[in-house]
Motif scaffolding. Structure first.
Motif, PDB file in Angstrom:
ATOM      1  N   UNK A   1       0.089  -1.154   0.082  1.00  0.00           N
ATOM      2  CA  UNK A   1      -0.259   0.247   0.368  1.00  0.00           C
ATOM      3  C   UNK A   1       0.899   1.349   0.153  1.00  0.00           C
ATOM      4  N   UNK A   2       1.492   1.492   0.837  1.00  0.00           N
ATOM      5  CA  UNK A   2       2.814   1.934   1.051  1.00  0.00           C
ATOM      6  C   UNK A   2       3.670   2.708  -0.717  1.00  0.00           C
ATOM      7  N   UNK A   3       3.478   1.235  -1.328  1.00  0.00           N
ATOM      8  CA  UNK A   3       4.077   1.711  -2.501  1.00  0.00           C
ATOM      9  C   UNK A   3       3.377   1.869  -3.691  1.00  0.00           C
ATOM     10  N   UNK A   4       1.422   1.422  -3.760  1.00  0.00           N
ATOM     11  CA  UNK A   4       1.241   2.522  -4.317  1.00  0.00           C
ATOM     12  C   UNK A   4       1.238   3.670  -4.076  1.00  0.00           C
ATOM     13  N   UNK A   5       0.749   4.736  -2.902  1.00  0.00           N
ATOM     14  CA  UNK A   5       0.476   5.533  -1.955  1.00  0.00           C
ATOM     15  C   UNK A   5       1.697   6.140  -2.728  1.00  0.00           C
ATOM     16  N   UNK A   6       3.095   6.178  -2.844  1.00  0.00           N
ATOM     17  CA  UNK A   6       4.390   6.678  -3.291  1.00  0.00           C
ATOM     18  C   UNK A   6       4.134   7.248  -4.553  1.00  0.00           C
ATOM     19  N   UNK A   7       3.723   6.328  -5.451  1.00  0.00           N
ATOM     20  CA  UNK A   7       3.242   6.555  -7.311  1.00  0.00           C
ATOM     21  C   UNK A   7       2.154   7.305  -7.269  1.00  0.00           C
ATOM     22  N   UNK A   8       1.355   7.320  -6.540  1.00  0.00           N
ATOM     23  CA  UNK A   8       0.672   8.266  -6.775  1.00  0.00           C
ATOM     24  C   UNK A   8       0.111   9.344  -6.834  1.00  0.00           C
ATOM     25  N   UNK A   9       1.023   9.280  -5.717  1.00  0.00           N
ATOM     26  CA  UNK A   9       1.132  11.202  -5.271  1.00  0.00           C
ATOM     27  C   UNK A   9       2.884  11.771  -5.813  1.00  0.00           C
ATOM     28  N   UNK A  10       3.303  10.284  -6.478  1.00  0.00           N
ATOM     29  CA  UNK A  10       4.392  11.121  -7.604  1.00  0.00           C
ATOM     30  C   UNK A  10       5.346  11.055  -7.137  1.00  0.00           C
ATOM     31  N   UNK A  11       5.514  10.551  -5.709  1.00  0.00           N
ATOM     32  CA  UNK A  11       7.619  10.566  -5.443  1.00  0.00           C
ATOM     33  C   UNK A  11       8.138  10.621  -6.589  1.00  0.00           C
ATOM     34  N   UNK A  12       9.295  11.526  -5.756  1.00  0.00           N
ATOM     35  CA  UNK A  12      10.430  11.579  -7.425  1.00  0.00           C
ATOM     36  C   UNK A  12      11.004   9.990  -7.377  1.00  0.00           C
ATOM     37  N   UNK A  13      10.888   9.683  -5.724  1.00  0.00           N
ATOM     38  CA  UNK A  13      11.719   8.715  -5.455  1.00  0.00           C
ATOM     39  C   UNK A  13      11.422   7.108  -4.757  1.00  0.00           C
ATOM     40  N   UNK A  14      10.929   6.361  -5.111  1.00  0.00           N
ATOM     41  CA  UNK A  14      10.511   5.231  -3.819  1.00  0.00           C
ATOM     42  C   UNK A  14      11.192   4.025  -4.743  1.00  0.00           C
TER      43      UNK A  14
END
Length: 98
Positions: free
Chosen positions: A1-14
């Motif tokens: 879930x953390x991964x999906x949230x991070x890419x959904x928010x367009x975090x520059x580095x995940x």
């Protein structure tokens, strides 16, 4: 879930820090990252000797017993070019005591 949230928010580095013993375990990460336009770099650390297995067991934060670490190492499926879409960088990193 953390991964999906991070890419959904367009975090520059995940960063996904997971064991991913079998190739199929990381395929959904790859698909979603590509879908959201991320470039991928996968780092493989494979313990090849008993001392490297011992080092991994000593370093893990979850107190996984050495027998389990050894079993995970034995079951590990290295990534080959046929495992992933083109354009994904896979780096093999040596396990060291440094």
């Amino acid at each position: 879930n953390d991964f999906i949230e991070a890419i959904s928010r367009k975090q520059p580095v995940v960063v996904v820090d997971n064991t991913n013993i079998r190739v199929w375990e990381l395929q959904n990460y790859v698909k979603l990252a590509r879908l959201f336009g991320y470039d991928l770099e996968i780092i493989e650390m494979i313990p090849n000797t008993p001392s490297e297995v011992n080092l991994c067991a000593a370093r893990n934060q979850h107190k996984v017993p050495i027998e389990v670490v050894q079993s995970m190492s034995d079951l590990f499926e290295p990534l080959g070019p046929q495992s992933l879409p083109n354009g994904i960088v896979v780096k093999a990193v040596k396990i060291s005591g440094e």
